[in-house]
Scaffold this motif. Structure first.
Motif, mmCIF file in Angstrom:
data_model
loop_
_atom_site.group_PDB
_atom_site.id
_atom_site.type_symbol
_atom_site.label_atom_id
_atom_site.label_comp_id
_atom_site.label_asym_id
_atom_site.label_seq_id
_atom_site.Cartn_x
_atom_site.Cartn_y
_atom_site.Cartn_z
ATOM 1 N N HIS A 1 -6.922 -5.885 -5.448
ATOM 2 C CA HIS A 1 -6.746 -4.450 -5.208
ATOM 3 C C HIS A 1 -8.006 -3.883 -4.574
ATOM 4 N N LYS B 1 -3.010 -3.611 -2.281
ATOM 5 C CA LYS B 1 -3.248 -4.838 -3.030
ATOM 6 C C LYS B 1 -2.635 -6.020 -2.301
ATOM 7 N N THR C 1 0.846 -1.184 0.000
ATOM 8 C CA THR C 1 0.000 0.000 0.000
ATOM 9 C C THR C 1 0.884 1.237 0.000
ATOM 10 N N THR D 1 -4.245 -11.514 -7.565
ATOM 11 C CA THR D 1 -3.910 -10.204 -7.025
ATOM 12 C C THR D 1 -5.219 -9.495 -6.725
#
Length: 541
Positions: free
Chosen positions: A257, A248, A229, A255
């Motif tokens: 986010h 994320k 972050t 992944t």
């Protein structure tokens, strides 16, 4: 009687003489500093003890020199050292060698050197500084500590150990009253589960909450999971729950986010709020929306609220929107193929340059690269409309390969005269070449209506045929030829013989107004809301 009185007076004189001799001897020993003594100042309460103590003058300033087993007692703490100098006028203490400060609350600080300013109650400790309070131990080489406020500062690197947590940084401060530490520059928090690196970190040893700012990265012990972050967050090291802004999470497969991420390490549940984006690496799939959740134990990821799935294809992109997406991780197949399943629920719409569609439910199977559609599925491929009770599309090398339409399969297209060419059967398979429909095979109860138009656009008539199988060949998105197999039965009607009732097959329903546009599908995805700026880290949503 007089003789007896005389003896008593003589004894008293002898006793007084012995006392004077003993007193002078003690004073001589004191001046020589042979054993422990006590010294008191009128303006401050301080006691000085040492094996050797003597008065001296340094730079025109009177002082007391203490050597060997030095103990200096002040109001709320005691200083121990090998050697020390006490300056009377400035109320300044210089101590060296095995320096130890013992506070009345039980906290202890040790160092190689100490400079204590009584006026400001400031202790400047240098060299191998160790601060011990309750279950917390702090290490540094350069530590300034306010004995009144119990605040300490360091600028040449420090390390805080509390239970399984080890915090290090270039500079920072520690407040013993609040049991809080602030670390700046190259901050690193290490424990048995993860490593955290950030620009700034505030840690409270009572609440066990760590708050961090700036670029932050958390890596699991096995290195398989990371969180980054740029705006910081907070983490409760006891409950193992945390909140992050603009961050994320990355695993081997995914992944995730989000504007705001909440992690529950115990339950291994990750929640994302605002501009959520879930990326499946193996499948080149991106799922975005307003809210998301990843349950690591179950291997389930969920995204909902303006949800959109984007899949990269060969020379094109497939967009698919829905109310909710659920992705499920499974063990790879025997040949190592990814076995992820993605489900889309309700109001499913898809868009590709030359292919659009809608349905109630969609299921994508990573193991066989197949997309299944259920609940009134309907599709448009250039000028053709395709429907069936259920549809599944096979992908190959990131391209459309085959489209299977099962039960009440129907294909319709509008020609230049405004009539509709129609095909229906029990099942159909559409074959694609370079992501364009190349041919269609109809199997079982095949039936067709085809309007014949000449080169000038004039209607020449209508063919109505039935047979077991039909093959349609496509060229440049238009029908290039039709092959009827197994005893076709039909008739050709000239224009004047065509009646309205005969122009449509039983299940014909032209639904062009429902065809999704790119704007309709893509703008359904994340980015449609602006409320996330008001989120705060300590709020629950």
């Amino acid at each position: 009687m007089n003789q007896h009185v005389g003896k008593q007076q003589l004894a008293m004189k002898c006793s007084e003489g012995m006392w004077r001799i003993w007193s002078w001897k003690c004073l001589l020993l004191l001046l020589l500093g042979v054993y422990t003594v006590a010294y008191a100042q009128e303006k401050m309460e301080v006691s000085l003890r040492a094996e050797h103590l003597e008065s001296d003058v340094i730079n025109d300033e009177p002082c007391k020199k203490l050597v060997g087993k030095v103990v200096i007692g002040l109001e709320k703490f005691t200083i121990q050292a090998d050697n020390a100098i006490y300056y009377d006028k400035r109320k300044l203490i210089e101590a060296q060698g095995h320096v130890k400060i013992i506070h009345e609350d039980g906290s202890v600080i040790v160092a190689d050197q100490l400079l204590y300013e009584e006026e400001h109650q400031l202790a400047k400790l240098r060299g191998h500084v160790v601060y011990q309070s309750d279950t917390t131990t702090f290490y540094t080489d350069h530590f300034d500590y306010d004995m009144e406020t119990k605040q300490g500062y360091f600028v040449q690197g420090g390390k805080l150990i509390e239970g399984n947590n080890v915090l290090t940084s270039e500079s920072g401060q520690y407040n013993n009253l609040d049991k809080a530490a602030t670390f700046d520059q190259k901050v690193e928090l290490v424990n048995q589960d993860y490593t955290l690196q950030c620009d700034t970190l505030h840690y409270n040893t009572v609440t066990k909450i760590a708050q961090f700012g700036g670029l932050t990265k958390i890596t699991s012990k096995d290195g398989k999971h990371t969180l980054t972050t740029h705006e910081g967050g907070e983490y409760n090291t006891s409950s193992q729950q945390s909140t992050f802004a603009q961050s994320k999470i990355e695993t081997a497969a995914y992944t995730l986010h989000g504007d705001l991420l909440r992690l529950d390490k115990t339950e291994e549940i990750y929640t994302a709020i605002g501009h959520v984006k879930l990326v499946s690496k193996e499948d080149d799939v991106i799922i975005s929306g307003d809210y998301g959740q990843y349950q690591k134990k179950k291997g389930i990821a969920k995204v909902y609220g303006n949800a959109l799935m984007t899949k990269i294809l060969e020379e094109d992109t497939l967009y698919l929107s829905a109310d909710t997406f659920v992705a499920t991780e499974k063990e790879p197949t025997k040949d190592g193929t990814d076995n992820t399943t993605v489900r889309a629920y309700h109001n499913v719409k898809l868009y590709k340059k030359d292919f659009q569609g809608k349905a109630d439910t969609m299921v994508y199977q990573g193991a066989d690269s197949t997309i299944y559609f259920y609940g009134d599925p309907i599709f448009w491929s250039n000028a053709s409309q395709l429907t069936a009770d259920s549809v599944h599309i096979l992908l190959q090398d990131k391209s459309f390969h085959e489209m299977h339409m099962n039960t009440r399969a129907f294909v319709a297209s509008e020609d230049v005269t405004g009539h509709y060419n129609q095909l229906q059967g029990r099942s159909m398979v559409a074959f694609f070449k370079e992501n364009k429909m190349d041919s269609i095979e109809i199997d079982g109860n095949a039936e067709s209506i085809y309007f014949v138009v000449d080169d000038t656009g004039q209607l020449k008539g209508m063919n109505h045929l039935r047979c077991s199988q039909i093959r349609i060949d496509m060229e440049e998105d238009a029908i290039a030829g039709i092959t009827f197999r197994r005893k076709p039965i039909g008739a050709f009607y000239p224009p004047h013989a065509i009646v309205e009732e005969a122009k449509e097959l039983e299940n014909f329903n032209w639904r062009i107004t429902e065809q999704p546009t790119r704007q309709e599908v893509v703008e359904h995805g994340y980015g449609t809301r602006k409320v996330y700026k008001k989120f705060k880290l300590n709020q629950k949503h």
